[in-house]
Design an enzyme around this catalytic site. Structure first.
Site, PDB file in Angstrom:
ATOM      1  N   ASP A   7     -17.563   8.315   3.863  1.00  0.00           N
ATOM      2  CA  ASP A   7     -16.243   7.992   3.461  1.00  0.00           C
ATOM      3  C   ASP A   7     -15.479   8.120   4.573  1.00  0.00           C
ATOM      4  OD1 ASP A   7     -14.988   6.988   1.267  1.00  0.00           O
ATOM      5  OD2 ASP A   7     -13.370   8.571   1.879  1.00  0.00           O
ATOM      6  N   SER A   8     -14.072   7.269   4.688  1.00  0.00           N
ATOM      7  CA  SER A   8     -13.473   7.850   5.915  1.00  0.00           C
ATOM      8  C   SER A   8     -13.352   8.803   5.476  1.00  0.00           C
ATOM      9  CB  SER A   8     -12.889   6.118   6.334  1.00  0.00           C
ATOM     10  OG  SER A   8     -11.879   5.633   4.605  1.00  0.00           O
ATOM     11  N   CYS A  70     -17.479   4.816   0.978  1.00  0.00           N
ATOM     12  CA  CYS A  70     -16.041   3.382   1.687  1.00  0.00           C
ATOM     13  C   CYS A  70     -16.929   2.488   1.313  1.00  0.00           C
ATOM     14  CB  CYS A  70     -16.312   4.089   3.212  1.00  0.00           C
ATOM     15  SG  CYS A  70     -14.578   3.464   3.677  1.00  0.00           S
ATOM     16  N   THR A  72     -14.832   0.004   1.911  1.00  0.00           N
ATOM     17  CA  THR A  72     -14.304  -0.853   3.613  1.00  0.00           C
ATOM     18  C   THR A  72     -15.539  -1.162   3.974  1.00  0.00           C
ATOM     19  OG1 THR A  72     -12.261   0.487   3.455  1.00  0.00           O
ATOM     20  CG2 THR A  72     -12.809  -1.005   5.135  1.00  0.00           C
ATOM     21  N   GLU A 162      -3.843  10.829   0.934  1.00  0.00           N
ATOM     22  CA  GLU A 162      -4.614  11.342   1.817  1.00  0.00           C
ATOM     23  C   GLU A 162      -3.986  12.427   1.948  1.00  0.00           C
ATOM     24  OE1 GLU A 162      -7.624  11.836   3.609  1.00  0.00           O
ATOM     25  OE2 GLU A 162      -8.674  10.527   2.560  1.00  0.00           O
ATOM     26  N   CYS A 194     -11.533   0.738  -3.971  1.00  0.00           N
ATOM     27  CA  CYS A 194     -11.718   1.710  -3.252  1.00  0.00           C
ATOM     28  C   CYS A 194     -11.994   3.028  -3.374  1.00  0.00           C
ATOM     29  CB  CYS A 194     -10.147   1.951  -2.603  1.00  0.00           C
ATOM     30  SG  CYS A 194      -9.600   2.811  -1.357  1.00  0.00           S
ATOM     31  N   HIS A 196     -10.092   5.989  -3.104  1.00  0.00           N
ATOM     32  CA  HIS A 196      -9.534   6.575  -3.386  1.00  0.00           C
ATOM     33  C   HIS A 196      -8.754   6.455  -5.144  1.00  0.00           C
ATOM     34  CE1 HIS A 196     -10.045   6.794   1.155  1.00  0.00           C
ATOM     35  NE2 HIS A 196      -9.103   8.638   1.007  1.00  0.00           N
TER      36      HIS A 196
END
Length: 270
Positions: A7-8, A70, A72, A162, A194, A196
Site C-alpha cells: 500500500d502507499s 492500494c 490507486t 495518515e 480506497c 484507507h
C-alpha cells in the site's frame, strides 16, 4: 510461504488485518511506501514506477504472490504490470475484482457475458487518480450491464487519516458525500474504493443514509485470497517471516500503524 501486501501508506493495514484473521498460519510481509504517500494525486507513470519498485522489494522478501492493497496502484498500474512486466513465476493481484464480484453477485472466475444485476446506481468514492483511471468502471463492464456509476474524488481524506486527524477526515467525508449526492441523489450502493476509507466507514454510512449498502474491501479481499491460495498453493512464496517494511520513518510509521490497528506494530526501513 509469505504473501506480500503493498500500500502507499497505512490504508492497506485494513486488508492485512482481515487476511491475517482469515489465514492465521500464513506469514505476511507488508510494504508501506509512506515516503511517497499519497499516490492519489500522482501521475500514472509515477504510480507505476513506485509500485513496481515496491513489488520487487516484496519479491526479495520471499513473496511470490503480492496483493496491491492500494486501489490507486490497482487502478493506475496493475494492468500495465500484468501485460508486460510480471515474470511467469510471480503473481500480482489487485483489490477491485473481489469488490465487483460481491457487488454483482458473481463467483470468482465466472467469465460468462455481462448481465443485468440488482444494483443500478452505484456511488464510487476513491482517490483522484483512481477516479481518473476509470478502472472500476472498466472492470465492472466485464461483469454487469445497466449500472450507472457516479465517481467522487475524495481529495484530502487519505492525508487526514495518515496524519491521524480523524475529525478532519470525518468532515471531508461528509463534504464529499454531499458533492456526490448532488450528482446522484439516491444511490443503491456505495463503494469505498480506497483501503484507507474503512477507517471512516461509519461516517460514510451516516452521511449516505441507512438505505445505501456500503461495500468496503478488507473482508472481501481476505475471502478472495483464501480461495486463490486454495486453488494455487504453489503461489505461496519461500519467505517465512512476518515483516513490516516502510520507505518512511519507521518510528513514526510504527506509531501510526499501532494506533491504526490498536496493537503494537514495528516497521523497519525497506
Amino acid at each position: 510461504m509469505a504473501v506480500g501486501i503493498f500500500d502507499s501508506g497505512l490504508g492497506g493495514l485494513t486488508v492485512l488485518d482481515a487476511v491475517q484473521k482469515r489465514l492465521p498460519d500464513v506469514p505476511f510481509v507488508y510494504f508501506g511506501d509512506n515516503a511517497h504517500a499519497p499516490y492519489g494525486v500522482r501521475t500514472a507513470d509515477d504510480i507505476y514506477n513506485l509500485t513496481t519498485s515496491a513489488v520487487e522489494r516484496l519479491w526479495e522478501a520471499g513473496c511470490d504472490l503480492v496483493i496491491l492493497a492500494c486501489n490507486t496502484a490497482s487502478a493506475a498500474a496493475l494492468r500495465r504490470m500484468q501485460e508486460s512486466w510480471i515474470p511467469r513465476d510471480k503473481r500480482v493481484l489487485g483489490v477491485f475484482v473481489p469488490l465487483i464480484e460481491a457487488l454483482t453477485e458473481r463467483q470468482w472466475g465466472d467469465n460468462s457475458p455481462p448481465r443485468e444485476v440488482e444494483v443500478k446506481h452505484v456511488a464510487l468514492f476513491a482517490t483522484p487518480a483512481t477516479v481518473a483511471s476509470r478502472a472500476f468502471q472498466r472492470e465492472l463492464a466485464f461483469r454487469a450491464i445497466g449500472v450507472d456509476v457516479e465517481a467522487q474524488a475524495c481529495g484530502g481524506v487519505v492525508d487526514a487519516i495518515e496524519d491521524g486527524d480523524l475529525i478532519l477526515a470525518d468532515a471531508l467525508v461528509r463534504s464529499h458525500v454531499d458533492a456526490l449526492k448532488r450528482k446522484m441523489p439516491t444511490p443503491d450502493a456505495a463503494i469505498l474504493g480506497c483501503t484507507h476509507y474503512p477507517m471512516m466507514e461509519e461516517a460514510f454510512q451516516d452521511a449516505l443514509g441507512a438505505d445505501v449498502k456500503v461495500f468496503s474491501q478488507a473482508n472481501l479481499v481476505a475471502s478472495s485470497l483464501a480461495d486463490y491460495l486454495t486453488r494455487h498453493p504453489a503461489m505461496v512464496g519461500p519467505g517465512t517471516e512476518t515483516m513490516f517494511l516502510t520507505t518512511g520513518d519507521p518510528v513514526k510509521v510504527s506509531r501510526g500503524a499501532t494506533q491504526f490497528l490498536r496493537r503494537k506494530v514495528e516497521f523497519i526501513k525497506a
